[in-house]
Motif scaffolding. Structure first.
Motif, PDB file in Angstrom:
ATOM      1  N   VAL A  30       0.857  -1.185   0.000  1.00  0.00           N
ATOM      2  CA  VAL A  30       0.000   0.000   0.000  1.00  0.00           C
ATOM      3  C   VAL A  30       0.895   1.237   0.000  1.00  0.00           C
ATOM      4  O   VAL A  30       1.843   1.318   0.789  1.00  0.00           O
ATOM      5  CB  VAL A  30      -0.944   0.015   1.219  1.00  0.00           C
ATOM      6  CG1 VAL A  30      -1.756   1.310   1.262  1.00  0.00           C
ATOM      7  CG2 VAL A  30      -1.882  -1.186   1.170  1.00  0.00           C
ATOM      8  N   ALA A  31       0.610   2.168  -0.880  1.00  0.00           N
ATOM      9  CA  ALA A  31       1.413   3.386  -1.012  1.00  0.00           C
ATOM     10  C   ALA A  31       0.673   4.578  -0.423  1.00  0.00           C
ATOM     11  O   ALA A  31      -0.551   4.691  -0.544  1.00  0.00           O
ATOM     12  CB  ALA A  31       1.738   3.648  -2.483  1.00  0.00           C
ATOM     13  N   GLN A 186       8.490 -13.360   1.097  1.00  0.00           N
ATOM     14  CA  GLN A 186       9.007 -13.660   2.427  1.00  0.00           C
ATOM     15  C   GLN A 186       7.954 -13.405   3.495  1.00  0.00           C
ATOM     16  O   GLN A 186       8.259 -13.298   4.685  1.00  0.00           O
ATOM     17  CB  GLN A 186      10.260 -12.819   2.691  1.00  0.00           C
ATOM     18  CG  GLN A 186      11.359 -13.046   1.671  1.00  0.00           C
ATOM     19  CD  GLN A 186      12.613 -12.238   1.955  1.00  0.00           C
ATOM     20  OE1 GLN A 186      12.763 -11.656   3.019  1.00  0.00           O
ATOM     21  NE2 GLN A 186      13.521 -12.204   1.001  1.00  0.00           N
ATOM     22  N   GLY A 187       6.695 -13.281   3.083  1.00  0.00           N
ATOM     23  CA  GLY A 187       5.607 -13.112   4.043  1.00  0.00           C
ATOM     24  C   GLY A 187       5.421 -11.705   4.556  1.00  0.00           C
ATOM     25  O   GLY A 187       4.782 -11.506   5.593  1.00  0.00           O
ATOM     26  N   LEU A 188       5.948 -10.718   3.838  1.00  0.00           N
ATOM     27  CA  LEU A 188       5.887  -9.335   4.312  1.00  0.00           C
ATOM     28  C   LEU A 188       4.732  -8.568   3.695  1.00  0.00           C
ATOM     29  O   LEU A 188       4.348  -8.799   2.539  1.00  0.00           O
ATOM     30  CB  LEU A 188       7.183  -8.605   3.963  1.00  0.00           C
ATOM     31  CG  LEU A 188       8.335  -8.710   4.954  1.00  0.00           C
ATOM     32  CD1 LEU A 188       9.589  -8.124   4.334  1.00  0.00           C
ATOM     33  CD2 LEU A 188       8.011  -7.980   6.242  1.00  0.00           C
ATOM     34  N   THR A 189       4.210  -7.647   4.466  1.00  0.00           N
ATOM     35  CA  THR A 189       3.265  -6.644   4.012  1.00  0.00           C
ATOM     36  C   THR A 189       4.001  -5.310   4.052  1.00  0.00           C
ATOM     37  O   THR A 189       4.827  -5.086   4.937  1.00  0.00           O
ATOM     38  CB  THR A 189       2.028  -6.623   4.927  1.00  0.00           C
ATOM     39  OG1 THR A 189       1.419  -7.920   4.901  1.00  0.00           O
ATOM     40  CG2 THR A 189       1.023  -5.577   4.499  1.00  0.00           C
ATOM     41  N   VAL A 190       3.715  -4.406   3.101  1.00  0.00           N
ATOM     42  CA  VAL A 190       4.496  -3.175   2.979  1.00  0.00           C
ATOM     43  C   VAL A 190       3.568  -1.963   2.934  1.00  0.00           C
ATOM     44  O   VAL A 190       2.595  -1.941   2.178  1.00  0.00           O
ATOM     45  CB  VAL A 190       5.367  -3.191   1.707  1.00  0.00           C
ATOM     46  CG1 VAL A 190       6.138  -1.879   1.557  1.00  0.00           C
ATOM     47  CG2 VAL A 190       6.338  -4.377   1.736  1.00  0.00           C
ATOM     48  N   LEU A 201       3.073   3.794  -7.350  1.00  0.00           N
ATOM     49  CA  LEU A 201       1.823   3.229  -7.850  1.00  0.00           C
ATOM     50  C   LEU A 201       2.056   2.059  -8.802  1.00  0.00           C
ATOM     51  O   LEU A 201       1.205   1.186  -8.937  1.00  0.00           O
ATOM     52  CB  LEU A 201       1.003   4.315  -8.545  1.00  0.00           C
ATOM     53  CG  LEU A 201       0.459   5.417  -7.630  1.00  0.00           C
ATOM     54  CD1 LEU A 201      -0.233   6.501  -8.452  1.00  0.00           C
ATOM     55  CD2 LEU A 201      -0.501   4.845  -6.590  1.00  0.00           C
ATOM     56  N   GLN A 202       3.207   2.017  -9.443  1.00  0.00           N
ATOM     57  CA  GLN A 202       3.485   0.924 -10.363  1.00  0.00           C
ATOM     58  C   GLN A 202       3.789  -0.387  -9.650  1.00  0.00           C
ATOM     59  O   GLN A 202       3.717  -1.456 -10.258  1.00  0.00           O
ATOM     60  CB  GLN A 202       4.620   1.309 -11.307  1.00  0.00           C
ATOM     61  CG  GLN A 202       4.174   2.321 -12.362  1.00  0.00           C
ATOM     62  CD  GLN A 202       5.287   2.687 -13.327  1.00  0.00           C
ATOM     63  OE1 GLN A 202       6.460   2.631 -12.977  1.00  0.00           O
ATOM     64  NE2 GLN A 202       4.918   3.074 -14.537  1.00  0.00           N
ATOM     65  N   ILE A 203       4.118  -0.343  -8.367  1.00  0.00           N
ATOM     66  CA  ILE A 203       4.373  -1.589  -7.637  1.00  0.00           C
ATOM     67  C   ILE A 203       3.342  -1.860  -6.547  1.00  0.00           C
ATOM     68  O   ILE A 203       3.326  -2.944  -5.971  1.00  0.00           O
ATOM     69  CB  ILE A 203       5.787  -1.604  -7.009  1.00  0.00           C
ATOM     70  CG1 ILE A 203       5.933  -0.509  -5.957  1.00  0.00           C
ATOM     71  CG2 ILE A 203       6.857  -1.498  -8.072  1.00  0.00           C
ATOM     72  CD1 ILE A 203       7.201  -0.630  -5.129  1.00  0.00           C
ATOM     73  N   ALA A 204       2.475  -0.879  -6.249  1.00  0.00           N
ATOM     74  CA  ALA A 204       1.514  -1.020  -5.156  1.00  0.00           C
ATOM     75  C   ALA A 204       0.240  -1.712  -5.619  1.00  0.00           C
ATOM     76  O   ALA A 204      -0.109  -1.709  -6.798  1.00  0.00           O
ATOM     77  CB  ALA A 204       1.185   0.348  -4.572  1.00  0.00           C
ATOM     78  N   ASP A 205      -0.472  -2.295  -4.644  1.00  0.00           N
ATOM     79  CA  ASP A 205      -1.814  -2.824  -4.889  1.00  0.00           C
ATOM     80  C   ASP A 205      -2.857  -1.722  -4.728  1.00  0.00           C
ATOM     81  O   ASP A 205      -3.748  -1.579  -5.560  1.00  0.00           O
ATOM     82  CB  ASP A 205      -2.120  -3.963  -3.908  1.00  0.00           C
ATOM     83  CG  ASP A 205      -1.145  -5.108  -4.032  1.00  0.00           C
ATOM     84  OD1 ASP A 205      -1.072  -5.708  -5.115  1.00  0.00           O
ATOM     85  OD2 ASP A 205      -0.443  -5.399  -3.046  1.00  0.00           O
ATOM     86  N   ARG A 206      -2.742  -0.969  -3.650  1.00  0.00           N
ATOM     87  CA  ARG A 206      -3.663   0.121  -3.368  1.00  0.00           C
ATOM     88  C   ARG A 206      -2.861   1.333  -2.917  1.00  0.00           C
ATOM     89  O   ARG A 206      -1.669   1.227  -2.601  1.00  0.00           O
ATOM     90  CB  ARG A 206      -4.656  -0.247  -2.266  1.00  0.00           C
ATOM     91  CG  ARG A 206      -5.634  -1.343  -2.621  1.00  0.00           C
ATOM     92  CD  ARG A 206      -6.714  -1.520  -1.537  1.00  0.00           C
ATOM     93  NE  ARG A 206      -6.119  -1.803  -0.240  1.00  0.00           N
ATOM     94  CZ  ARG A 206      -6.109  -0.956   0.795  1.00  0.00           C
ATOM     95  NH1 ARG A 206      -6.642   0.253   0.686  1.00  0.00           N
ATOM     96  NH2 ARG A 206      -5.553  -1.311   1.930  1.00  0.00           N
TER      97      ARG A 206
END
Length: 246
Positions: A30-31, A186-190, A201-206
């Protein structure tokens, strides 16, 4: 995984966050985007316990973390990579990484640290090559990799990244942005704060758009990329195109 409700944070008498609400689901990137002074860094500092909200609620994994000291929040599973990296510049790369595991017990360190060092050096091989080098002599991109690696040494579930491309050459920024999606393996949320809105935005989901301490827009990253208002205010040339021009 993370829920922030109506957070209000102050610097003295100056209100920096004016009721920010957001959420981050497990496994997402998420950005947070917005102009300088919009409250992006303050939001991360409030989540990580560096600042205490006067009002509002922050829950991680269903448990309130408001009022917990930063070290307790790290133990709970949140680690922040601060803007400007904040390395121990007179210490070696290896020692900076080891300090990321400072909160572990002696028994936990014996069981985990060697494997964690190997995992991080596999993600950023240059850190293995520079293991004995004083961190203050690294390039900007190498220092950013080290700052991220130090945060990963605490084995967080949620990684807070504050302006990871700040001051980096395009090639180094590309390395960082290419690595972030691999963290999910590796099981991380960012939760990512980034001035280069298009790159984020090019790598984020939301994403959320912050303005003067408020979240004024949210949606999928692709939706925000296509919004004319967002394009006009925040999106310049695409970072991938800039890299291709090197």
């Amino acid at each position: 995984m993370l829920v922030v409700r109506s957070a209000e944070t102050y610097y003295g008498n100056i209100q920096a966050l004016k009721g920010v609400s957001l959420h981050v689901n497990e496994g997402e990137i998420v950005a947070l985007i917005g102009a300088n002074g919009a409250g992006k860094t303050t939001t991360l500092r409030t989540i990580s316990g560096m600042l205490a909200p006067r009002r509002g609620e922050i829950a991680f994994g269903g448990r309130s973390i408001v009022g917990l000291p930063p070290e307790a929040i790290v133990r709970a599973g949140i680690s922040q990579v601060p803007e400007g990296r904040r390395l121990f510049t007179t210490l070696s790369v290896r020692d900076n990484l080891l300090l990321g595991a400072y909160h572990l017990s002696w028994r936990e360190k014996r069981a985990r640290v060697r494997g964690d060092l190997e995992r991080i050096c596999s993600l950023f091989p240059v850190l293995r090559e520079r293991a004995d080098q004083v961190s203050g002599t690294l390039s900007g991109g190498e220092q950013q990799m080290l700052a991220i690696g130090r945060a990963l040494m605490s084995r967080p579930r949620l990684l807070l990244l504050d302006e990871p491309s700040l001051g980096l050459a395009p090639r180094a920024a590309r390395t960082i942005f290419d690595a972030i999606p691999r963290f999910r393996g590796q099981g991380l949320t960012v939760l990512l704060v980034e001035q280069n809105a298009r790159a984020a935005l090019q790598i984020a989901d939301r994403a959320y758009v912050l303005e003067t301490g408020r979240a004024v827009m949210e949606g999928s990253a692709q939706e925000l990329l296509s919004q004319r208002e967002v394009q006009r205010a925040y999106l310049g040339r695409g970072y991938r195109q800039v890299w291709e021009d090197e």
